[in-house]
Design an enzyme around this catalytic site. Structure first.
Site, PDB file in Angstrom:
ATOM      1  N   GLY A 292       0.823  -1.197   0.000  1.00 62.18           N
ATOM      2  CA  GLY A 292       0.000   0.000   0.000  1.00 62.18           C
ATOM      3  C   GLY A 292       0.860   1.250   0.000  1.00 62.18           C
TER       4      GLY A 292
ATOM      5  CD  GLN B 201       3.446   5.579   2.626  1.00 66.55           C
ATOM      6  OE1 GLN B 201       2.445   5.050   2.175  1.00 66.55           O
ATOM      7  NE2 GLN B 201       4.493   4.882   3.055  1.00 66.55           N
TER       8      GLN B 201
ATOM      9  CG  HIS C 169       0.173   0.622   7.293  1.00 64.74           C
ATOM     10  ND1 HIS C 169       1.236   0.127   8.027  1.00 64.74           N
ATOM     11  CD2 HIS C 169       0.699   1.555   6.447  1.00 64.74           C
ATOM     12  CE1 HIS C 169       2.349   0.745   7.630  1.00 64.74           C
ATOM     13  NE2 HIS C 169       2.050   1.608   6.677  1.00 64.74           N
ATOM     14  CD  GLU C 170      -0.842   2.335   2.955  1.00 60.76           C
ATOM     15  OE1 GLU C 170      -0.523   3.524   2.851  1.00 60.76           O
ATOM     16  OE2 GLU C 170      -0.003   1.427   3.092  1.00 60.76           O
TER      17      GLU C 170
ATOM     18  CB  CYS D 188       5.773   1.571   6.741  1.00 61.91           C
ATOM     19  SG  CYS D 188       5.278   3.170   6.084  1.00 61.91           S
ATOM     20  CG  LEU D 189       6.480   0.843   0.496  1.00 64.66           C
ATOM     21  CD1 LEU D 189       5.768   1.227  -0.796  1.00 64.66           C
ATOM     22  CD2 LEU D 189       7.573  -0.181   0.216  1.00 64.66           C
TER      23      LEU D 189
ATOM     24  CG  HIS E  11       0.685   6.403   5.872  1.00 61.48           C
ATOM     25  ND1 HIS E  11       1.858   6.851   6.430  1.00 61.48           N
ATOM     26  CD2 HIS E  11       0.927   5.123   5.496  1.00 61.48           C
ATOM     27  CE1 HIS E  11       2.770   5.890   6.397  1.00 61.48           C
ATOM     28  NE2 HIS E  11       2.229   4.816   5.839  1.00 61.48           N
TER      29      HIS E  11
HETATM   30 ZN    ZN Z   1       3.096   2.972   5.596  1.00 62.54          ZN
END
Ligand code: ZN
Length: 159
Positions: free
Chosen positions: A46, A51, A131-132, A89-90, A135
């Site tokens: 995701g 991000q 999770h997203e 997480c990226l 953000h």
């Molecule tokens: Zn993340």
């Protein structure tokens, strides 16, 4: 194909709250295309707009070929159950940590054409959606981690 630079932890933008999307402009469509390229390139599950440095309430999730979604202005309308597992997480490259999340989530949102959608997720999809969504509220998963962060290739064995 255009890749966007993924903002990493320590970048203050990741703690900011994203703003509602009013319409899908050509610019926003291009952002979404780039986000898909960036997600695939990074082999992630995701990615939220923040991000890549854009404070708009949208994120994408891809669990498999058949389970890929664009969420614009999402609202969590149901959240129940509990699951605990490692997630990453990226924006926190190479790390994972154990997080407890709901294991059944329903989100109402709009797709990339601003058509209303309802997405119901269990297990990994529910985890990724939460999770997203976090953000968009300026929350990064590391604040929810139980027992510290690990290198992704050095996760301790379960008992
Ligand atoms: Zn993340």
């Amino acid at each position: 194909m255009a890749l966007r630079q993924i903002r990493e932890m320590g970048d203050p933008i990741l703690e900011k709250k994203s703003k509602e999307v009013k319409e899908i402009t050509p610019r926003l469509k291009e952002l979404l295309d780039d986000m898909w390229d960036t997600l695939h390139d990074a082999q992630g599950v995701g990615l939220a707009a923040v991000q890549v440095g854009i404070l708009k309430r949208l994120f994408i999730v891809e669990i498999s070929e058949d389970e890929k979604y664009t969420f614009v202005n999402p609202r969590i309308v149901l959240s129940e159950g509990e699951q605990t597992d490692y997630e990453g997480c990226l924006s926190v490259p190479g790390k994972v940590g154990k997080v407890t999340r709901p294991d059944h989530v329903i989100i109402e949102a709009f797709d990339e054409h601003m058509n209303p959608i309802t997405v119901e997720g269990n297990e990994l999809l529910a985890r990724a959606m939460c999770h997203e969504f976090d953000h968009l509220e300026g929350r990064v998963y590391v604040d929810l981690v139980e027992g510290g962060l690990y290198d992704a290739d050095a996760v301790p064995e379960e008992d």
